[in-house]
Design an enzyme around this catalytic site. Structure first.
Site, PDB file in Angstrom:
ATOM      1  CB  SER A 558     -26.229 -45.565   5.272  1.00  0.00           C
ATOM      2  OG  SER A 558     -25.487 -46.554   5.952  1.00  0.00           O
ATOM      3  CG  ASP A 633     -29.331 -52.945   4.061  1.00  0.00           C
ATOM      4  OD1 ASP A 633     -28.157 -53.347   4.161  1.00  0.00           O
ATOM      5  OD2 ASP A 633     -29.652 -51.744   4.119  1.00  0.00           O
ATOM      6  CG  HIS A 665     -26.772 -50.262   2.770  1.00  0.00           C
ATOM      7  ND1 HIS A 665     -27.659 -49.978   3.788  1.00  0.00           N
ATOM      8  CD2 HIS A 665     -25.793 -49.310   2.857  1.00  0.00           C
ATOM      9  CE1 HIS A 665     -27.250 -48.911   4.456  1.00  0.00           C
ATOM     10  NE2 HIS A 665     -26.121 -48.481   3.908  1.00  0.00           N
TER      11      HIS A 665
END
Length: 695
Positions: A558, A633, A665
């Protein structure tokens, strides 16, 4: 690892409840324990005795604890939201009644326990538990257009709440937020599934600089069956309402309004009878103001508030009109959790990093700021769950070398009364494995002493040279270097250490718990100073005799993937390889609330967005790069990886990549995580190590 699931302190202050699962019977139960003895006194309810309810996964008591909402068949929507079937269990007659045969959201008892409000299909409903009549209180809810009482995607993700409605204390009014998403641009994701044709998920997602939902505040009067919109006189037109909370006066609602730039937070008091609105407190900041969850109203409607206005997050006490009575805590350290106020003793209970930014301790202090007392005794991470009357707390403690321990402690002295669970059996199991010590130090980088941990191979020999593998997250206000027990990834790092790597984690500028100045230095330039710190740290570590400076790698997920990509591209003479999982590759692609908090809008700050985005530095790639993303995601869209991939192709750069079908995600489910970590381990071994294959 043993834990305590869904811990709830009973209102008598002498008992607590826990959700337990009986594997043999395949049933769940809510069991009651005494604080003093820690012995189980009774089972309040077990699914084994409920014919329509095979199991339940969560529970919530009514205020008088005569009824319980039991959750079952829950299915996740996004990160915090879910749909489920919910039952009201009546303790007096042991009956369970379903609230709605539809799957609903956020069912919540009225304070008097006679009604339940909930969300269904973007509208709000109230069920009378005595008459079993359900009333629909909003009618304009429509998918991807209007939502009542439940937050939209970006509020849920970035303002961390789902239930956007609140009962007043007299159970005759409900304040709620209404989100008009009509003008918010849509994002779509293909869901491949197992059918012949893929399906598509379409939802409203405001990217940086794009239109947000138009949010409005309403109060529904239960007896009159009427809603009224609340209007306040703001100096800004584009705004968020990140929190609403009723005061102890049943006709006075508090609401926090935040301008879109997020550098002004206003606390309003709204009288639902007179419609009079009063601005009682304004917080401003050159960068941004954090939204607080710690607003607590005392009996006289004075209130407790947390703020970092003096440079560190601290506790303040204001009168009901917003005049400062006193600053309760002070110092060059941060309050990290606020637990509550005991009006009998006059004590506030909180958690802070006063004993070092990688540690957490539990404290008490008088409302006037005097008689501060450290209640936790062990160095590491301490967290407290207090009894309803603040006479006891269950302390959850761990450190890098001690797995989670649960103890019953006195709220007066902090002394341990009894041990609850110590997870010594886990230490026994781990003794059969090669476990290296996690060494905590600081490293001076670009003029700052940064927190660092290092894991070396168990047979470490300072006369040899080892490849260096760096892990980090680096996002604003985050912390990766903490004196707490292993996360799942720590076991992977131990495995890498035993394969011959030195693994290091460093929290650079922009991370949290070292004051506002340290955290907010990255304002308008996400990915500049954070990347400079990781690159410089790698150079400094590479000069150590036992580290091979020609074999340095970095990874992240991320924000951490955004970082690792930038580090490899901008630090192409330092890093040999990088792995980026679910990375942001341009902040132009990410959501409005998070991105604009730190970057303002792309229209205002184009250079800040573009100069630090990996897609604009793909031509600098020299080392080995693995790029990973889940195709579903909803948070960091696959668009990020696709655009970076195209930039790398057009720059004629070789790289590896993997797309995990229909994964969000978190990239998990079934064999997914095992496959991903094997892939990453092999990539590290092929490019930093001795080409050891883990098949």
């Amino acid at each position: 690892m043993q834990g305590m699931d869904v811990l709830h302190s009973m209102k008598n202050g002498q008992q607590y409840s826990v959700l337990n699962f009986d594997r043999d019977a395949g049933a769940t139960s809510i069991d009651i324990y005494d604080y003093k003895t820690l012995s189980k006194t009774k089972t309040l309810v077990s699914s084994a005795n409920l014919k329509d309810l095979r199991y339940f996964s969560d529970y919530k008591f009514s205020s008088d604890e005569s009824k319980i909402i039991l959750a079952t068949n829950e299915e996740a929507i996004y990160r915090r939201s879910s749909l489920g079937h919910y039952y009201v269990y009546n303790i007096s007659d042991s009956t369970a009644t379903i609230i709605s045969t539809d799957k609903i959201q956020e069912p919540t008892f009225s304070p008097d326990g006679t009604k339940v409000a909930y969300g269904l299909n973007n509208n709000l409903y109230v069920k009378d538990l005595q008459t079993e009549v359900t009333l629909q209180i909003t009618a304009d809810g429509e998918k991807n257009k209007v939502i009542n009482g439940i937050t939209d995607w970006v509020y849920e993700e970035e303002l961390s709440f789902v239930r956007a409605f609140e009962w007043n204390k007299d159970s005759n009014q409900i304040a709620f937020l209404r989100f008009d998403e009509t003008n918010v641009p849509e994002f779509s994701m293909d869901v491949y599934g197992t059918g012949l044709y893929q399906t598509q998920q379409v939802f409203k997602y405001p990217k940086a600089g794009e239109a947000n939902s138009e949010v409005s505040l309403h109060i529904y009067h239960v007896n009159d069956k009427l809603s009224k919109q609340v209007l306040v006189q703001k100096t800004y037109t584009d705004f968020y309402i990140p929190r609403i909370k009723w005061t102890n006066n049943a006709d006075v609602l508090s609401a926090q309004f935040l301008n879109r730039k997020q550098n002004e937070l206003d606390l309003w008091m709204i009288n639902s009878k007179t419609n009079k609105t009063n601005l009682v407190l304004t917080e401003t900041d050159d960068a941004y103001v954090d939204v607080t969850d710690n607003l607590t109203f005392l009996k006289d409607n004075s209130f407790i508030w947390t703020s970092e206005k003096d440079g560190f997050n601290h506790i303040y006490h204001y009168d009901k009109k917003g005049a400062l009575i006193n600053q309760v805590t002070k110092g060059n350290w941060e309050v990290t959790s606020y637990y509550g106020y005991d009006d009998k003793s006059g004590n506030i209970f909180y958690q802070s990093v006063e004993n070092g930014s990688i540690n957490r301790d539990v404290y008490s202090v008088k409302l006037n700021g005097r008689n501060k007392k450290r209640l936790s005794k062990n160095e590491g991470t301490n967290n407290a769950d207090f009894s309803a009357d603040f006479s006891y707390f269950i302390n959850t403690f761990s450190s890098a070398s001690i797995p989670t321990r649960y103890t019953l402690n006195s709220a007066v002295s902090g002394d341990v009364i009894k041990n609850i669970k110590d997870n010594e059996a886990l230490l026994g199991k781990l003794s059969a494995y090669k476990i290296s010590k996690k060494e905590f130090t600081t490293i001076n980088v670009n003029g700052n002493d940064l927190n660092m941990w290092m894991i070396k191979p168990l047979d470490f020999d300072a006369s040899k040279q080892y490849p260096l593998f760096m892990t980090q997250y680096s996002g604003p206000g985050s912390q990766s270097v903490a004196n707490s027990w292993n996360s799942a990834n720590d076991y992977w790092y131990q495995s890498l250490a035993q394969q011959g790597y030195i693994v290091v984690c460093i929290d650079g500028r922009g991370t949290g718990f070292k004051g506002a100045k340290f955290k907010k230095v990255t304002q308008n330039e996400l990915g500049k100073y954070e990347v400079e710190d990781q690159i410089e740290a790698a150079k400094i570590l590479g000069k150590r005799t036992y580290i091979d400076a020609s074999r340095v790698g970095i990874w992240g997920w991320s924000f951490g993937g955004f970082m690792s990509s930038n580090c490899l591209f901008k630090g192409n003479n330092v890093f040999k390889m990088a792995i980026a999982v679910a990375p942001v590759t341009s902040w132009r692609f990410y959501d409005s609330i998070y991105t604009e908090r730190y970057m303002t809008t792309p229209q205002e700050n184009a250079s800040g967005y573009d100069e630090n985005s990996p897609i604009n530095h793909a031509d600098k790639l020299k080392g080995d790069f693995l790029l990973v993303h889940g195709s579903s995601d909803d948070n960091v869209h696959l668009q990020n990886t696709m655009r970076l991939t195209e930039a790398l192709i057009q720059a004629d750069k070789a790289f590896d990549w993997a797309i995990y079908p229909d994964k969000n995600h978190g990239i998990y489910g079934g064999n997914t995580r095992l496959h991903l970590f094997k892939k990453m381990t092999n990539f590290i071994n092929e490019n930093l190590g001795d080409k050891i294959k883990n098949n």
